[in-house]
Design a protein around this motif. Structure first.
Motif, PDB file in Angstrom:
ATOM      1  N   THR A  36       0.767  -1.395  -0.011  1.00 53.74           N
ATOM      2  CA  THR A  36      -0.252   0.024  -0.002  1.00 53.74           C
ATOM      3  C   THR A  36       0.945   1.165   0.091  1.00 53.74           C
ATOM      4  O   THR A  36       0.382   2.217  -0.407  1.00 53.74           O
ATOM      5  N   GLU A  37       1.969   1.370   0.526  1.00 54.49           N
ATOM      6  CA  GLU A  37       2.839   2.426   0.810  1.00 54.49           C
ATOM      7  C   GLU A  37       4.185   2.304   0.094  1.00 54.49           C
ATOM      8  O   GLU A  37       4.932   1.328   0.384  1.00 54.49           O
ATOM      9  N   ALA A  81       9.796   5.652   1.104  1.00 56.28           N
ATOM     10  CA  ALA A  81      10.075   7.038   0.880  1.00 56.28           C
ATOM     11  C   ALA A  81      11.403   7.210   0.319  1.00 56.28           C
ATOM     12  O   ALA A  81      11.563   8.132  -0.537  1.00 56.28           O
ATOM     13  N   GLU A 121      14.119   5.614  -2.294  1.00 55.31           N
ATOM     14  CA  GLU A 121      14.290   4.737  -3.476  1.00 55.31           C
ATOM     15  C   GLU A 121      15.179   3.563  -3.196  1.00 55.31           C
ATOM     16  O   GLU A 121      16.025   3.876  -2.398  1.00 55.31           O
ATOM     17  N   PHE A 158      15.439   9.289   8.206  1.00 60.27           N
ATOM     18  CA  PHE A 158      15.459  10.976   7.484  1.00 60.27           C
ATOM     19  C   PHE A 158      16.309  11.485   8.839  1.00 60.27           C
ATOM     20  O   PHE A 158      15.573  11.335   9.705  1.00 60.27           O
ATOM     21  N   SER A 177       8.729   7.739  12.172  1.00 60.86           N
ATOM     22  CA  SER A 177       9.161   7.913  10.970  1.00 60.86           C
ATOM     23  C   SER A 177       8.735   8.897  10.244  1.00 60.86           C
ATOM     24  O   SER A 177       7.880   9.756  10.416  1.00 60.86           O
ATOM     25  N   ASN A 181      11.397  -2.267   3.086  1.00 54.19           N
ATOM     26  CA  ASN A 181       9.813  -2.675   3.532  1.00 54.19           C
ATOM     27  C   ASN A 181      10.094  -3.115   4.933  1.00 54.19           C
ATOM     28  O   ASN A 181      10.456  -4.393   5.563  1.00 54.19           O
ATOM     29  N   VAL A 194      21.196  14.988  -1.181  1.00 54.88           N
ATOM     30  CA  VAL A 194      20.074  14.996  -2.412  1.00 54.88           C
ATOM     31  C   VAL A 194      21.030  15.210  -3.800  1.00 54.88           C
ATOM     32  O   VAL A 194      20.987  14.595  -4.932  1.00 54.88           O
ATOM     33  N   PRO A 251      16.971  14.651 -11.077  1.00 49.81           N
ATOM     34  CA  PRO A 251      16.455  14.635 -10.041  1.00 49.81           C
ATOM     35  C   PRO A 251      17.096  13.588  -9.009  1.00 49.81           C
ATOM     36  O   PRO A 251      16.743  13.582  -7.854  1.00 49.81           O
ATOM     37  N   HIS A 252      17.713  12.690  -9.774  1.00 47.12           N
ATOM     38  CA  HIS A 252      18.518  11.525  -8.980  1.00 47.12           C
ATOM     39  C   HIS A 252      19.838  11.919  -8.380  1.00 47.12           C
ATOM     40  O   HIS A 252      20.674  11.100  -7.691  1.00 47.12           O
TER      41      HIS A 252
END
Lengths: 292, 338, 237
Positions: B9-10, B13, B15, B74, B126, B212, B270, B318-319
């Motif tokens: 389902t989720e 955050a 990759e 994070f 989290s 996960n 980032v 972006p990566h």
């Protein structure tokens, strides 16, 4: 005891500021699922626009309405131009985008209006409210506006079609598209509304903290904290969270020795975190059950 | 297609980065190392100093990368660990006359313990909640360092001056050059340690948690242990960066370690590419040089210029730098085929 | 009967991987058509391609109008309701809000209100739970909610992706009964993708069999069900 009541009252008065900002934070979180670090700066910029309009001789309420409209359109424009291209980028890249936006707005405001502190008018007057020295009519007005705003948002999300569509787009985007909702525009709309609410917050806060490019720094942090404390999914929680944080902060400053002004923020944050450790979804947030 | 993908389902955050993609190939690594070894012999002291800072910030970004890219947690509080490391070294050197090199393992240990302990309550948090908690730590740290009863050790607002070490054994090099090579050695050792950590059993556990958490725990990964461990390791490495930073700058003061530092380190991660360890040093270059560049382009609007440059980078890649590396690799692959 | 949906030479891609290799079929107005095939044959991808949720090439015509290059949300406005695999429930919203969302593109508020009542008549269990969070419903109830949500559009064509997935056999019987009724009484054309071929063939009038992204068999559902060779080699029962 009188000290205690007074500090609580003063806390509620500052809490109104945080509540207002927290509402804007929750708005955008609902729409885009991130915390927007540039939200405070957007609010500051809106407030400067209203100030500029008043400098040009436009009366307060006219300036207020024009600013709201401009902020709404500006919020949408920022989403369409800057963040829509990042929609497929990783979350953390988006967060970096917010930080970039923060830097751009802060520095532009400094260049246009410089960094000197400016007086900002209040439509409510600043005499004592009901004879209390701790709450002025402005602060009472601010609490009133926050509550009205909350009721308005509640009505919007519960009873209007577009509010329903926005909630759907935020919760399950794919299904929302399958019932015919243009999710991309819902996000833009969320930005527009958050920007307008932020503008209201900024214009109400400015008479208290004075107008300058860095005015929102601290306020936004408290706003975030309030929103998180109340549960990021609940506008009502955000407002309650705002008042609680205001009261927390004042009581900590008064009763915990050696705290003083400098440590108020960390202590307030620490308290909030302790609450979160016990209730991870915030006080009024929806518990979302995760499945593997 | 398969039912499995619909039931998740989720999305995580962060990759998923396969562990092989987290590092550079051997050939490229040796080339970079050679450049890092040779260049200081031909440039001015100021540039050497900047290269030292690049290594140090790169190390701090790397630490964050292990935490976020590796275990999916994070943090906006890295500046706090950096500060603890810096003060540990400064206090040991100035009050106890400990050799600077010996203060570094002490810093690592102190910060590891600090990070590990902080990771305990953070376990329940989290996403944005963890961000807020770490943020609180970062805002509290400068204030804590200013507290009255610590002032005897920390020097309060004034901070402490740190003596810069001379090159040992009468080596004919400047203090800056020596410190550069010293830092390079430390950074290299930690880099190799980190690469191996992520390839080890613990590294696999970190990544399983990142991708996960519930599935990881059902496979027998001790989620609580590895999450706190990731915090500890990250804090320990950040502490080492802080120590080196204190020695290089020769000064520690509370206001050098504000939330701005934590945000810079985040941006560095980032820009370098989340989860790609070599990118940490590219990101560090960005956070050191781009603000200066922005200042050079326009003094009044330096913030705006910085923001625009940052936007430009995240639009193009972006990566992060990792994306450039992957593109380069594909190009080389294609050239070889032809 | 007129052709409602016409798919010609459909190719779909997930990144570099091609999932459909030139698939053609059509569906006539008022029919109940089923797409059968094993896991990974491309059934779900076909439905997703019709709603432009995957990158695809080829011709997709609905009632004579091309659907290619339209966004998912605008395809819905043609009267195509898609019940995705996994049901796509708005889990944090109430059952009634889920139904209202199904009708979000409609303008007739009175019609929406009466349609919600009609859905409660079809699926009484939804009425009992209308203020409950949809995520708290059981799998079967959520599937009913998904079908009801799709019907709220007053669709001309309903796309159903494995409605029987994860449901108890009795619940599946119920659901398929209702689908047949909707098809006959409300004149909704239905395209249903199923792994449970036996059940789908009982219900459908037209059937296509897909294997690795191509149509390998098509015809009257009864004929296919009665042809032992096809059943054994493609449908596994």
């Amino acid at each position: 005891m009188e000290l205690f009541t007074n500090q609580v009252l003063a806390g509620i008065a500052t809490g109104a500021i945080y509540a207002c900002m927290a509402l804007a934070v929750v708005m955008i979180y609902q729409a885009i699922d991130h915390l927007n670090f540039a939200q405070g700066e957007m609010a500051m910029f809106s407030t400067f626009i209203s100030w500029q309009l008043m400098q040009w001789g436009i009366p307060y309420w006219a300036a207020f309405v024009i600013t709201l409209a401009l902020s709404f359109v500006g919020g949408i424009a920022i989403e369409r131009i800057l963040f829509k291209p990042l929609a497929k980028a990783p979350v953390l890249t988006n967060v970096a985008g917010f930080i970039a936006l923060f830097a751009i707005i802060n520095s532009s405001a400094g260049l246009i209006w410089d960094f000197t502190i400016k007086q900002y008018p209040t439509p409510f007057g600043s005499s004592p409210f009901l004879g209390s020295q701790l709450i002025s009519t402005h602060q009472a007005g601010m609490i009133g506006v926050t509550v009205l705003l909350l009721l308005g948002l509640y009505f919007f999300f519960q009873y209007t079609k577009i509010g329903l569509a926005m909630r759907a787009a935020a919760s399950v985007p794919e299904s929302a598209r399958l019932v015919g909702i243009n999710t991309s525009w819902m996000i833009a709309l969320g930005w527009g509304m958050a920007s307008a609410i932020g503008a209201i917050a900024g214009m109400l806060i400015a008479p208290v903290v004075f107008l300058e490019p860095n005015m929102m720094g601290g306020v936004l942090i408290y706003g975030f904290a309030a929103a998180v404390l109340g549960g990021l999914t609940s506008p009502f929680g955000a407002v309650v969270g705002g008042f609680l944080v205001g009261v927390f902060e004042n009581l900590a400053g008064t009763y915990i020795p050696g705290v003083g002004n400098e440590l108020k923020l960390p202590i307030a944050l620490a308290l909030i975190i302790s609450v979160l450790v016990v209730k991870p979804a915030g006080l009024f947030g929806r518990q979302i059950v995760k499945r593997v | 297609m398969s039912a499995a993908e619909d039931v998740v389902t989720e999305a995580p955050a962060v990759e998923a980065v396969p562990k092989r993609a987290m590092t550079l190939g051997t050939g490229t690594s040796l080339l970079v190392l050679a450049v890092l070894l040779i260049v200081p012999m031909f440039v001015k002291n100021f540039i050497i100093f900047q290269m030292t800072m690049l290594l140090i910030y790169g190390l701090a970004v790397l630490a964050l990368n292990i935490l976020t890219g590796g275990s999916g947690q994070f943090s906006l509080g890295q500046s706090a660990f950096y500060a603890v490391g810096a003060y540990t070294s400064a206090v040991l050197m100035e009050y106890f006359n400990v050799n600077y090199a010996l203060t570094i393992p002490v810093s690592a240990a102190v910060c590891f313990a600090f990070g590990y302990l902080f990771g305990k309550p953070a376990l329940r948090l989290s996403g944005v909640y963890l961000a807020l908690a770490t943020f609180a730590l970062a805002t509290a740290m400068p204030q804590l360092l200013k507290l009255n009863f610590l002032e005897h050790w920390t020097g309060g607002v004034q901070g402490l001056v740190v003596t810069k070490p001379d090159a040992p054994f009468g080596l004919p090099m400047s203090q800056d050059t020596w410190l550069y090579y010293f830092s390079l050695a430390v950074v290299l050792a930690i880099y190799i340690f980190s690469v191996n950590l992520l390839r080890s059993r613990s590294g696999r556990a970190f990544m399983a948690i990142r991708d996960n958490e519930i599935a990881a725990s059902s496979m027998g990964v001790n989620v609580a242990l590895y999450k706190t461990l990731a915090f500890g390791v990250s804090a320990g490495i950040t502490g080492v960066a802080g120590s080196l930073g204190a020695i290089a700058v020769q000064f520690v003061a509370p206001d050098s370690y504000t939330i701005t530092l934590a945000i810079s380190l985040f941006l560095g991660m980032v820009v370098g590419g989340v989860g790609w360890l070599p990118g940490s040093f590219v990101g560090a270059a960005f956070i050191i040089f781009v603000p200066n560049m922005a200042e050079g382009i326009s003094k009044g609007l330096s913030g705006a210029v910085f923001g625009v440059l940052l936007f430009a980078v995240i639009y193009l890649v972006p990566h992060g730098a990792r994306q450039i590396a992957i593109m380069g690799q594909q190009l080389v692959g294609r050239l070889r085929k032809n | 009967m007129t052709t409602l949906l016409n798919v010609k030479d459909l190719r779909a891609y997930y990144g570099q991987v091609q999932a459909l290799h030139g698939l053609s079929f059509s569906l006539s107005e008022g029919s109940l058509t089923t797409l059968l095939g094993a896991n990974g044959a491309g059934k779900t991808t076909t439905l997703r391609a019709i709603c432009n949720m995957v990158r695809s090439t080829g011709g997709i015509e609905f009632d004579g109008k091309p659907l290619n290059n339209r966004s998912t949300e605008s395809i819905v406005r043609f009267g195509i309701a898609h019940v995705p695999q996994g049901r796509g429930t708005f889990t944090t919203m109430t059952v009634e809000e889920n139904l209202q969302l199904g009708a979000i593109t409609r303008k007739d508020s009175a019609g929406i209100v009466s349609d919600i009542e009609r859905m409660y008549a079809h699926f009484p269990v939804l009425k009992q739970r209308h203020t409950q969070q949809a995520g708290t419903l059981s799998g079967g109830e959520q599937q009913m909610l998904a079908v009801a949500r799709a019907l709220m559009l007053r669709p001309r064509l309903m796309l159903l992706d494995e409605p029987s997935f994860g449901l108890a056999p009795l619940v599946v019987r119920d659901l398929f009964g209702i689908l047949g009724k909707i098809n006959r009484e409300d004149k909704v054309s239905i395209l249903v993708v199923e792994q449970n071929a036996q059940l789908a063939l009982e219900l459908a009038d037209q059937a296509y069999v897909i294997e690795t992204g191509r149509i390998v068999m098509s015809g009257n559902a009864k004929d296919i069900a009665n042809n032992e060779e096809i059943r054994k080699s493609y449908l596994g029962y």
